[in-house]
Scaffold this motif. Sequence first.
Motif, mmCIF file in Angstrom:
data_model
loop_
_atom_site.group_PDB
_atom_site.id
_atom_site.type_symbol
_atom_site.label_atom_id
_atom_site.label_comp_id
_atom_site.label_asym_id
_atom_site.label_seq_id
_atom_site.Cartn_x
_atom_site.Cartn_y
_atom_site.Cartn_z
ATOM 1 N N SER A 232 -8.350 -94.645 -14.339
ATOM 2 C CA SER A 232 -7.232 -95.206 -13.589
ATOM 3 C C SER A 232 -7.611 -95.570 -12.161
ATOM 4 O O SER A 232 -6.858 -96.252 -11.483
ATOM 5 N N THR A 233 -8.767 -95.118 -11.697
ATOM 6 C CA THR A 233 -9.194 -95.442 -10.333
ATOM 7 C C THR A 233 -10.674 -95.801 -10.310
ATOM 8 O O THR A 233 -11.450 -95.356 -11.151
ATOM 9 N N GLN A 234 -11.005 -96.634 -9.340
ATOM 10 C CA GLN A 234 -12.392 -96.973 -9.050
ATOM 11 C C GLN A 234 -12.542 -97.036 -7.542
ATOM 12 O O GLN A 234 -11.589 -97.346 -6.828
ATOM 13 N N TRP A 235 -13.724 -96.768 -7.058
ATOM 14 C CA TRP A 235 -14.055 -96.968 -5.659
ATOM 15 C C TRP A 235 -15.478 -97.499 -5.600
ATOM 16 O O TRP A 235 -16.259 -97.294 -6.521
ATOM 17 N N SER B 268 -16.323 -95.349 -11.320
ATOM 18 C CA SER B 268 -15.065 -95.065 -11.998
ATOM 19 C C SER B 268 -14.975 -93.571 -12.234
ATOM 20 O O SER B 268 -15.980 -92.909 -12.478
ATOM 21 N N GLN B 269 -13.759 -93.063 -12.175
ATOM 22 C CA GLN B 269 -13.541 -91.675 -12.558
ATOM 23 C C GLN B 269 -12.991 -91.684 -13.972
ATOM 24 O O GLN B 269 -11.958 -92.266 -14.242
ATOM 25 N N LEU B 270 -13.712 -91.059 -14.892
ATOM 26 C CA LEU B 270 -13.333 -91.031 -16.296
ATOM 27 C C LEU B 270 -12.935 -89.607 -16.660
ATOM 28 O O LEU B 270 -13.701 -88.678 -16.440
ATOM 29 N N LEU B 271 -11.727 -89.439 -17.182
ATOM 30 C CA LEU B 271 -11.264 -88.126 -17.624
ATOM 31 C C LEU B 271 -11.571 -87.966 -19.110
ATOM 32 O O LEU B 271 -11.192 -88.813 -19.911
ATOM 33 N N ASP B 272 -12.258 -86.874 -19.468
ATOM 34 C CA ASP B 272 -12.540 -86.645 -20.883
ATOM 35 C C ASP B 272 -11.363 -85.932 -21.551
ATOM 36 O O ASP B 272 -10.326 -85.708 -20.926
ATOM 37 N N SER B 273 -11.535 -85.567 -22.815
ATOM 38 C CA SER B 273 -10.430 -84.975 -23.572
ATOM 39 C C SER B 273 -9.961 -83.638 -23.013
ATOM 40 O O SER B 273 -8.834 -83.223 -23.260
ATOM 41 N N SER B 274 -10.771 -82.956 -22.222
ATOM 42 C CA SER B 274 -10.354 -81.697 -21.609
ATOM 43 C C SER B 274 -9.923 -81.881 -20.154
ATOM 44 O O SER B 274 -9.844 -80.923 -19.402
ATOM 45 N N GLU B 275 -9.688 -83.136 -19.756
ATOM 46 C CA GLU B 275 -9.233 -83.493 -18.408
ATOM 47 C C GLU B 275 -10.280 -83.235 -17.315
ATOM 48 O O GLU B 275 -9.937 -83.108 -16.148
ATOM 49 N N LEU B 276 -11.555 -83.136 -17.690
ATOM 50 C CA LEU B 276 -12.621 -83.020 -16.702
ATOM 51 C C LEU B 276 -13.046 -84.416 -16.283
ATOM 52 O O LEU B 276 -13.166 -85.314 -17.115
ATOM 53 N N ALA B 277 -13.290 -84.603 -14.994
ATOM 54 C CA ALA B 277 -13.645 -85.925 -14.474
ATOM 55 C C ALA B 277 -15.158 -86.126 -14.478
ATOM 56 O O ALA B 277 -15.915 -85.231 -14.124
ATOM 57 N N THR B 278 -15.557 -87.316 -14.890
ATOM 58 C CA THR B 278 -16.960 -87.731 -14.865
ATOM 59 C C THR B 278 -17.035 -89.043 -14.103
ATOM 60 O O THR B 278 -16.187 -89.906 -14.249
ATOM 61 N N ARG B 279 -18.071 -89.189 -13.265
ATOM 62 C CA ARG B 279 -18.275 -90.439 -12.527
ATOM 63 C C ARG B 279 -19.116 -91.377 -13.372
ATOM 64 O O ARG B 279 -20.161 -91.016 -13.883
ATOM 65 N N ILE B 280 -18.626 -92.620 -13.532
ATOM 66 C CA ILE B 280 -19.319 -93.644 -14.312
ATOM 67 C C ILE B 280 -19.634 -94.813 -13.365
ATOM 68 O O ILE B 280 -18.729 -95.429 -12.829
ATOM 69 N N PRO B 281 -20.920 -95.130 -13.148
ATOM 70 C CA PRO B 281 -21.260 -96.267 -12.285
ATOM 71 C C PRO B 281 -21.181 -97.589 -13.054
ATOM 72 O O PRO B 281 -21.362 -97.630 -14.267
#
Length: 185
Positions: A167-170, A21-34
């Motif tokens: 909002s997205t997963q791959w 999953s792509q997770l956006l934090d409060s500063s709009e930086l993306a983190t990958r969550i398995p």
Amino acid sequence: MFAIPETFSPLLSLGIGLVNSQLLDSSELATRIPSYEVFAQVYASLPEENFYLRPAVRFSYEPESNVELPTSLSLREQTIKAAAELGLLYNGIIVPAVTLQGAMLSRNLRLYTADPVIASSANSLSRRETLWQAAVTAGVGFPFADGSLVVEPFYRLMQIQDDNRQSTQWGCDVSYALPVFSPAN
């Protein structure tokens, strides 16, 4: 080579999936969550040749992750998900599929503190919440072992109730077909 051997009807398939999953934090930086999934699905033939409905159930586990990464204060979450889905696929040399999914998520949130932040009531921000999710998934299956084994990379658009960070997963599903014999006509 076909993903669904014609000698069996209906067909049960069991599998595992690895999802990112792509997770956006409060500063709009993306983190990958398995996360990790197990699923069971049934193939039901449609009147149109080589088209199948694929109802399925999925259970997912997203291990504890840091949502924010400050050193003195962090919020960690862990999610378990149960999903029901209905897919439409074409059985051929490759197996394209489109799936609609509805899911219920149980999320455990915990607040952790360290020096210099001292919180006497950190547990007041720790809680468990239940959320709903809707999703649409597009995937392409690649059959192996005479169609008994299918490797299916996918991309999922999703909406989680009250949480617009994801909002997205791959990911990729690997499933193995178990024939269920029908009584002879």
